[in-house]
Every structure is written in C-alpha cells, then in structure tokens.
Design an enzyme around this catalytic site. Structure first.
Site, PDB file in Angstrom:
ATOM      1  CD  GLU A   2      -0.085  11.048  -4.452  1.00  0.00           C
ATOM      2  OE1 GLU A   2      -0.476  12.150  -5.016  1.00  0.00           O
ATOM      3  OE2 GLU A   2       1.319  10.968  -4.065  1.00  0.00           O
ATOM      4  CD  GLU A   4       4.269   9.300  -6.745  1.00  0.00           C
ATOM      5  OE1 GLU A   4       3.961  10.557  -6.068  1.00  0.00           O
ATOM      6  OE2 GLU A   4       3.010   8.709  -7.656  1.00  0.00           O
TER       7      GLU A   4
END
Ligand SMILES: [Zn+2]
Length: 669
Positions: free
Chosen positions: A154, A312
C-alpha cells in the site's frame, strides 16, 4: 502494463490472504497449513511486515523461519506471493537514521513504532529496501513455492507527503527538471499574485504550513512530485527483482478505494506485470457495494481490461473505521464475487489468522479469534469451494462496455485545492453517482483513466474533470463526430495543467465541443437547491451560462441562475451529441438523464430487465459467464439461462436469484 505472458500464479482463481506466521509460535504453522488446505487456499502473501524478523540487526539475517514456512507451504501445494518488507523498516534502521522519518506540513517529525515511517525521498530507505529485496530475490527467487513478488505494501498509504529538508531538495531537483528556467515556474504558478516570485529554484520549499492559502500551482506540483517519488521507489525495488528473477511477475497492491489518491497509478502500471488492489468497504454505507463496483471498475481500467488480483479485503469487520460493522451472512461471498465479476482472478484477504495482539487485532481474518469452529471460518471454506467451481472463469475478461466514464488523479488533486467556489463539490462524487445510476440500470461501464483511448465507446461520461488532459476535447469531438454521445458536467475543463484558468468563459477546454459559455459559477447555499423547467432539482452548484450552438433542454426556474440554461445538447450531423449538465441533479433526475443519453446512443443493459440485480458478463475463448448479484432483500428474476456454477444447477430464464444471493451462469449450455 504489458500483459503478463507467463503463467498465472495459481491454478484456477487465486484464493488466500496475507499470512503473517511470525506473529505465532511455530507450533501453530502446521495447523495453519491444514486449515488453508481445508479452505482451498492456494496463494498467500508472505513477509510483508517481516523486515524486523528477517534482519534483526544491520546485515545479520535470520532467514531460517522463512525457509521453514516456505517449505511447509510448498509441501501443501500453496503458492507464495513473496513481499519485499519495505512497508515496515526495522527499529535499528530508524534509530541509525532518524532523518528518514517523514515530516508533516507543520514541521513535526514522526516517530517509529507504527508502519511506513519513512520519507520516500530518503536515500537511506531506497538503499536498504533495494538491498533486502536483492537478498530475498537471490535466496528465494527459485524456491518452488514462490509464484510472484509483492513490492512493499500500500505505497504512500501513511507517508504519501513528506515536507522534510531531504524532500525539499528532491522537490527542487524535480522542479528544475520540469521547468528548467525559474521564470517558467513563476509563470506557471502565478507567483505574480501576492508577490511570491522566486529568483532561483534554491528559494523554493515544499508547501509547508502557511498563514493562509498556499500557492495552488506549488501544491499541485508537490502532489505530482510526491507521486513520482513513489513511482521511482516502486521502480527501484521492481528493477532488482526483475534483474534477479525475470521469470516471476511483479505486483504492488494499489489502494483504489474510497478517497485514497496519493499516487497517480497510471504512472505505475508500466512497472508491474499484474495489477493488484486492496479494497475495504465503508461498513456504514448502505450502498457500499456500489462503491466496491466502482472501485473494481477503476482497477480494471488501470489494468487495461486484463485480469487483476484482489490482494486484500476483509472477511468481516475492519478496525480503523469509527464503527466497524461485522459483515452479515453472505456478504463476504457477494463482495468477493463482485470483484471476480469485474475482472479479479484472485480473491485474497487481510489476513489469514486474526492477530492476537498489535494494532489490527480487531480486524477480521480468515481464521477468527473464535478459531476454526466458527461461522466465519465455515463461510471461508464455502467461499474457497465456490471459487474452485469458478476456476474456468480465470483468464476471461469483462465484456467491453459501450459506455466509458473518465477519471483522473491529477484532476482530483487540482479539485482538492483550497479556495474554490464551494466546499460542497467533491471530486469523485458525480463519478460515483453516474456509475451508480448505470449500475442500477444494468448498463455496463468501463471506468477509464482520462488519457485512455475512446475508440469503440458509444457514450463517454466526463464528470467534474476540473483539469482535463489537453487532447481530451479533440478525442471527445471524435466520439461525437462518429455518432457517439458525450456527457460533460459542471466544473470540467476549467484550468490548464498548472491550475491556471482557461480564459474567455468556462469551460475553456470544452466550450466549442459543448456549444456553451459559462460567465459565472453560481454555487448554492448549504443544503440549497434550484428547480429546473423539466421538473427536476439541482443541488450544490449552478452556473450562469449561455447556449452558443447548443439546444437548451432545461432552464433554471429559480436560484441564482434563474432563467438561464441548465441542461444543453449540441447535436452533430451523424446523430452524435455533446450534452452538458451544469448542476448536481438529484438522484432520480440524474438516473433519468443517464437513461436518456444511453437510449440516444442505443446502448442496452447487459441483460433485458436487470430489475435491481448487479449483472456483469465475462467472456473468454471457452465461452461467457454471467454474474448476477442480488443486493436486496427480495428474490429477483434473472432473464438469462445457463448453468449456475455457484449452486451447481441449471438456471432458466426468469428463475429467481435469491435475496442477498449470487449466481454465476456458464452461458450457452
Ligand atoms: Zn522527506
């Protein structure tokens, strides 16, 4: 992105999670692997936050535990998406180099003890991140369990903007490359205003805290610079992995969801082999599933239509929203299959086993605190079995839509700048509402970066594209000239790439295309509205405009623009048209307008009478698959026939999709 020519990392659809075995005693690992097999897990992301365990002191590596878990996973037939650990540098690195900690706009330097505590311009993190990436690539690049690389995690999630002195120097170098001459920068940033003129690049700082409004050109360039710095970081790590292990695909998990827009991902797609994304529902949003669909379509647009990986999402609650609602029964399956419907060939979660301690212990996992004897784990096993039955879908692509909706991260940054006509206008608001209107109507839409090729689209939607690519007007004109329909909204095409207004009446970029000229913005009071002559209502924003070659379809009957045009259409000889809407129509009015434009372009829904179902078709060499997801509390008929791979039985035209249920039809059987 170049389409990955090598094998997909898994047989069938990838299914699994981030796996953090270092959080648990080794006795638990065998149980983990047994439960993974029971759930049908075939891919786990390993080592994302493990730097502290892998290299407990500089140059001292403890890799035995990673050797053991890789072997254990391989013996069980579970593939590994091995991460480089740069998202969480070890404490010793922070203590040795406190200058790598990021600094906020107020000059406050952050402290280690969380994650992503680094300045992206720091040569220290770059050197150490690429060094450990090489160690991992050389040791594990040919381990049979390893199927792909997961660069960092991320990127820019928490450290997206750093205002430290190192960043300041890097920003000046970036500006020197961009402008060469400081007077070109002065002109671009409009520094004649408030006497901000710079005599040299050396005088320039990042947009740190100022007494009042900072220079918008400076802020916009700082966003670009910061995004570019993360692109450089990704490129540096990926280059090491490619050099050592050219046989393995490289990805990094994007955050295309909600309001995250720290990186212009269009600059990163050439650097990854597979696009992957993290998506978390905003749990309290009753139409969160529509935001999911919009985000998944954006990811597919970034992937150029190719299959991508949902890296995710959550089995149930997260732990970072104000109120973390647990998913209701069936919601995890619906969410997962929404992503698959919209092009994902992988469904992974954060994380495998819910943490016992640490910052995310109340974030759900595939194995919850309650253990395997739980409804959650049973649902995880069911999802694995369902994805197993959908294996034939892998490699197919979402059927190309006839409608394109354009978005752009640079436009988003520019729209976010201070001191605009109203605080009530938000960049993605209208894009999401248009997407939602199409979703409700069952009409497929491709959500594309604004720089994309528009060939083949019969409708192109341009919502609040405040800063438009310079060639977009020509590309939209070409759509209209070949008989297509373009819908442009308020606050689009207003400024150039430096956030300087295009003069002569708004919207400078699209005046000619649309045949309108806006003399003045006329935003509304908080919660205000304006009535239109067609009986509809506008909110937030109106404009004082004149039609100059366009037909007026509705006028304002009250409000600050009363008497003037609100909705216009400029028709072209070949049946195409350019539509302009100058206010934020309420939901029924927006749905009606979208329906009108789509009808004018003769674009049909994916299936006849979708009737409230979310319906998406994927097609491939072996056939086509129709996904229908019911987000309502009523059983709804689906006007299509095929073998439902979820329930394993034939679905005939008009049969019901159960309330809150999903069917995936193999068509043509
Ligand atoms: Zn910095």
């Amino acid at each position: 992105m170049t389409r990955w020519a090598g094998p997909w990392p898994t047989d069938g659809i990838a299914y699994g999670a981030d796996y953090n075995p270092e959080q648990w005693p080794e006795e638990v690992w065998a149980d983990d692997v047994a439960l993974m097999r029971q759930a049908g897990v075939n891919l786990v992301s390993l080592g994302i936050f493990s730097w502290g365990q892998l290299e407990p002191a500089e140059g001292r590596f403890e890799l035995g535990w990673l050797d053991r878990i890789l072997d254990l996973l391989h013996e069980a037939g579970i593939g590994v998406d091995l991460a480089t650990p740069s998202a969480a540098p070890p404490v010793w690195l922070h203590l040795a180099h406190p200058e790598m900690l990021p600094v906020d706009a107020d000059g406050l330097r952050y402290t280690h003890g969380s994650r992503e505590s680094w300045c992206v311009s720091s040569p220290v993190i770059r050197e150490h991140a690429t060094r450990i990436a090489r160690v991992l690539a050389e040791r594990y690049g040919h381990h049979p369990a390893v199927r792909m690389w997961h660069v960092s995690n991320e990127l820019a999630c928490h450290n997206g903007r750093c205002y430290c002195d190192v960043s300041a120097a890097a920003f000046r170098e970036w500006l020197t490359r961009r402008y060469a001459d400081v007077d070109a920068l002065n002109l671009a940033w409009g520094t004649a205003f408030w006497g901000q003129r710079y005599a040299s690049f050396e005088q320039i700082l990042p947009p740190r805290r100022t007494t009042t409004i900072a220079n918008p050109g400076q802020r916009l360039d700082f966003d670009r610079f910061s995004s570019d710095a993360f692109v450089d970081h990704l490129e540096a790590e990926a280059a090491v992995l490619r050099e050592v292990t050219p046989h393995l695909p490289v990805t990094t998990n994007y955050m295309v969801m909600g309001d995250f827009h720290q990186i212009d991902y269009t600059a990163t797609t050439p650097l990854v082999d597979l696009v992957s994304n993290d998506h978390y529902l905003w749990a309290e949003d009753p139409r969160g599933w529509a935001e999911l669909a919009f985000s998944a379509d954006r990811v597919r647009g970034l992937a150029g239509g190719d299959p991508w990986v949902l890296m995710e999402h959550s089995t149930s609650a997260v732990n970072w929203q104000p109120r973390n609602l647990a998913k209701e029964p069936g919601q995890m399956l619906r969410n997962s299959l929404q992503h698959v419907a919209r092009g994902a060939d992988g469904v992974l979660f954060f994380q495998w086993r819910q943490s016992r301690a640490g910052a995310e212990k109340y974030h759900s996992g595939m194995v919850p605190h309650a253990g395997a004897d739980s409804d959650r784990f049973r649902a995880v096993v069911d999802l694995g079995a369902t994805l197993g039955r959908l294996a034939e879908v892998r490699g197919s692509v979402v059927e190309k839509a006839r409608v394109a909706l354009l978005w752009d991260t640079q436009a988003w940054w520019a729209t976010d700048l201070d001191a605009h006509p109203t605080v009530d206008l938000h960049y993605l608001d209208l894009a999401r509402r248009l997407h939602g209107a199409l979703l409700d109507a069952g009409v497929a839409v491709d959500v594309l970066p604004a720089t994309s090729d528009l060939d083949g689209y019969r409708v192109v939607l341009v919502p609040t594209l405040y800063l438009a690519p310079p060639d977009l007007s020509d590309r939209l004109s070409a759509v209209v000239a070949r008989g297509g329909h373009v819908l442009v909204s308020y606050f689009s095409g207003i400024v150039d790439e430096f956030d300087r207004v295009l003069l002569g009446g708004y919207p400078g970029a699209f005046r000619e295309l649309l045949g309108v000229r806006v003399e003045e913005f006329a935003p509304l009071r908080e919660n205000g509205s304006a009535r239109l002559s067609d009986g509809t209502t506008g909110e937030v924003w109106t404009e004082r405009l004149t039609a100059d070659g366009a037909e007026v379809l509705a006028t304002y009957t009250d409000g600050p623009a009363a008497g003037g045009p609100a909705l216009t259409r400029r028709s072209a000889a070949g049946g195409g048209a350019a539509w302009y809407v100058s206010t934020r129509l309420d939901r029924p009015a927006l749905a009606a307008l979208v329906g009108r434009v789509v009808d004018a372009a003769s674009v049909a829904p994916v299936v006849e009478q979708p009737g409230g179902l979310e319906v998406v078709r994927r097609t491939g060499a072996a056939g086509s698959w129709l996904f229908a997801i019911n987000h309502t509390d009523a059983d709804l008929p689906l006007q299509a026939t095929g073998l439902d791979l979820v329930a394993g039985r034939m679905h005939h035209r008009g049969d019901l999709v159960p309330a809150r249920g999903v069917v995936v039809l193999r068509e043509g059987v």
